[in-house]
Design a protein around this motif. Structure first.
Motif, short mmCIF file in Angstrom:
data_model
loop_
_atom_site.label_atom_id
_atom_site.label_comp_id
_atom_site.label_asym_id
_atom_site.label_seq_id
_atom_site.Cartn_x
_atom_site.Cartn_y
_atom_site.Cartn_z
N ALA A 19 0.83 -1.21 0.00
CA ALA A 19 0.00 0.00 0.00
C ALA A 19 0.86 1.26 0.00
O ALA A 19 0.43 2.31 -0.49
CB ALA A 19 -0.93 -0.01 1.21
N ILE A 20 2.08 1.15 0.51
CA ILE A 20 2.97 2.32 0.53
C ILE A 20 3.38 2.70 -0.89
O ILE A 20 3.69 3.87 -1.15
CB ILE A 20 4.18 2.04 1.45
N LEU A 21 3.35 1.77 -1.82
CA LEU A 21 3.66 2.11 -3.21
C LEU A 21 2.69 3.16 -3.75
O LEU A 21 3.09 4.06 -4.47
CB LEU A 21 3.61 0.85 -4.09
N GLY A 22 1.43 3.03 -3.39
CA GLY A 22 0.45 4.02 -3.81
C GLY A 22 0.74 5.40 -3.25
O GLY A 22 0.55 6.41 -3.92
N THR A 59 -0.50 12.97 2.74
CA THR A 59 -0.24 11.72 2.03
C THR A 59 0.72 10.84 2.82
O THR A 59 0.54 9.62 2.89
CB THR A 59 0.35 12.02 0.64
N GLU A 60 1.72 11.44 3.42
CA GLU A 60 2.71 10.67 4.19
C GLU A 60 2.09 10.04 5.42
O GLU A 60 2.57 9.00 5.90
CB GLU A 60 3.87 11.58 4.58
N THR A 61 1.02 10.62 5.94
CA THR A 61 0.35 10.04 7.09
C THR A 61 -0.16 8.64 6.78
O THR A 61 -0.04 7.73 7.61
CB THR A 61 -0.82 10.95 7.52
N GLY A 62 -0.69 8.45 5.59
CA GLY A 62 -1.15 7.11 5.20
C GLY A 62 -0.01 6.11 5.15
O GLY A 62 -0.15 4.96 5.55
N ALA A 63 1.15 6.55 4.67
CA ALA A 63 2.31 5.66 4.62
C ALA A 63 2.79 5.30 6.02
O ALA A 63 3.15 4.15 6.28
CB ALA A 63 3.44 6.32 3.84
N LEU A 64 2.77 6.27 6.91
CA LEU A 64 3.18 5.97 8.29
C LEU A 64 2.23 4.98 8.95
O LEU A 64 2.66 4.09 9.68
CB LEU A 64 3.27 7.26 9.10
#
Length: 78
Positions: A19-22, A59-64
């Motif tokens: 999911a981090i790829l997105g 956007t970075e919050t989703g990656a974290l």
């Protein structure tokens, strides 16, 4: 083939990391569009920069969150 709970945890962690790829694609697209906007209208560079930083942070919050879930699945779900 018998998959244990730890196997399911590793599969879930792998899916969370995919999911981090997105997120990376979204941040790259956002950066490209902000550079295009600055190239078209250099007078508003401060407004565009602040909006880009805000969108990158959101956007970075989703990656974290995905990364934290993956770490929890690997180290806690045993």
């Amino acid at each position: 083939m018998n998959i244990t709970n730890q196997g399911y945890a590793f599969i879930g962690a792998g899916l969370a990391m995919i999911a981090i790829l997105g997120v990376g694609i979204g941040q790259g697209w956002s950066a490209a569009k902000s550079v295009e906007a600055v190239a078209r209208n250099p007078e508003v560079v401060s407004k565009i920069r602040s909006q880009y930083i805000l969108s990158a942070a959101v956007t970075e919050t989703g990656a974290l969150y995905c990364f934290i879930i993956a770490i929890l699945l690997v180290f806690v779900a045993r």
